[in-house]
Write an enzyme that holds these catalytic residues in place. Structure first.
Site, PDB file in Angstrom:
ATOM      1  N   GLY A  66       0.858  -1.192   0.000  1.00 63.23           N
ATOM      2  CA  GLY A  66       0.000   0.000   0.000  1.00 63.23           C
ATOM      3  C   GLY A  66       0.888   1.233   0.000  1.00 63.23           C
ATOM      4  O   GLY A  66       2.092   1.153  -0.296  1.00 63.23           O
TER       5      GLY A  66
ATOM      6  N   LYS B 254      -0.379   6.805  19.640  1.00 62.34           N
ATOM      7  CA  LYS B 254      -0.967   6.808  18.288  1.00 62.34           C
ATOM      8  C   LYS B 254      -2.354   6.178  18.333  1.00 62.34           C
ATOM      9  O   LYS B 254      -3.308   6.692  17.746  1.00 62.34           O
ATOM     10  CB  LYS B 254      -0.025   6.047  17.349  1.00 62.34           C
ATOM     11  CG  LYS B 254      -0.551   5.749  15.956  1.00 62.34           C
ATOM     12  CD  LYS B 254      -0.217   6.883  15.015  1.00 62.34           C
ATOM     13  CE  LYS B 254      -0.313   6.546  13.540  1.00 62.34           C
ATOM     14  NZ  LYS B 254      -1.602   6.282  12.999  1.00 62.34           N
TER      15      LYS B 254
END
Ligand code: KPL
Length: 298
Positions: free
Chosen positions: A12, A181
């Site tokens: 990706g 995160k």
């Protein structure tokens, strides 16, 4: 080994960005593509502003016979286990594995299933999106942190690996970076996905900014219980700064929903809720977002 050969699983945007960066900085680099891919090499193109840079990278599939010594995993969270099991027989003992994937909970399971692998984790704020297959727009330079809890001195392979991007640092407290995160993603991703808005709208629209505050309070309480008091104390300003810094972004979860793809909610909010349950903390707001996203994604 001073010049490791990296295999990249997950082509990706982030996988291609790192594969290209590794090759560009002189590391031998191979893409692992799905079974059925017939190409033996693929052009990987990175666009940055007016610059365009292309490298042809060799390709293998799980049916090949390569021996993999250094593996970078950049798949979607829900694909990690099936992707790794498809190439398990190619992985050497003590193969270095970097898991650069959104969400939490995956490295524990990988360590359990593959105790012979040398597993590290990472997180990145590099901004990249695909223009077409292996043709990537590098939209914003960010920071990548790699590490394993308690490992203070970076292993020998890290110095060369870190040349793949402008800013790649070793983090002996990677668990905090990963939690931080995840905590930010718990707030921004489901809200933008449910309301179908860009990140910046979470600050601009009053009704959304009060939801950001409420959700931050819940995520902060769970973060505190999990031992991340510093992250908890700074969560609201951190989330506001990420919203401001990525105001024009469509979050990855919004993009997944828009494209009718599976989301990573189980590894973000789902993981947070498992921790909340272990500590006996009620998290109704997160529960309801988890349900709504699962419902949306059907
Ligand atoms: O990580 C992100 C994502 O979209 O997954 C943020 C930080 C929310 C940026 O869009």
């Amino acid at each position: 080994m001073d010049k490791p050969h990296w295999h990249v699983l997950g082509a990706g945007a982030i996988g291609c960005l790192f594969a290209h960066g590794l090759r560009h900085s002189g590391s031998e680099t191979t893409l692992i593509m799905r079974r059925g891919t017939t190409a033996r090499s693929l052009p990987v193109v990175i666009e940055r502003g007016t610059q365009r840079c292309e490298h042809h990278l060799p390709v293998i599939t799980p049916d090949d016979t390569a021996a993999i010594s250094h593996l970078l995993i950049t798949t979607k969270a829900y694909d990690v286990h099936s992707a790794v099991s498809s190439i398990a027989r190619l992985l050497r003992d003590n193969c270095v594995v970097i898991l650069l994937v959104n969400g939490l909970g995956l490295s524990e399971k990988l360590r359990e299933d593959y105790p012979h692998l040398d597993i590290f984790c990472g997180t990145t704020t590099e901004g990249a999106y695909p223009l077409s297959e292996q043709h990537i727009q590098h939209a914003g330079r960010g920071e990548t942190r790699i590490g394993r809890a308690g490992v203070v001195t970076p292993p020998a392979w890290f110095e060369r690996f870190s040349r793949a991007t402008d800013t790649c640092v070793w983090d002996a407290e990677i668990d905090s970076a990963l939690w931080s995160k995840m905590a930010v993603n718990c707030v921004i991703n489901p809200l933008t996905a449910v309301y179908g808005c860009r990140n910046g709208e979470l600050a601009r629209r009053d009704e959304l900014s009060s939801q950001v505050e409420a959700l931050c309070a819940e995520v902060a309480a769970i973060s505190r219980a999990a031992g991340f008091a510093n992250i908890a104390g700074q969560l609201l300003p951190t989330v506001r700064a990420v919203i401001a810094g990525t105001a024009d972004n469509r979050s990855s979860m919004l993009q997944d929903i828009e494209r009718g793809r599976q989301t990573e909610i189980d590894y973000i909010t789902g993981y947070l809720l498992q921790v909340a349950e272990r500590h006996g903390i009620a998290a109704p707001y997160n529960q309801s977002l988890l349900k709504r996203i699962r419902h949306h994604a059907q």
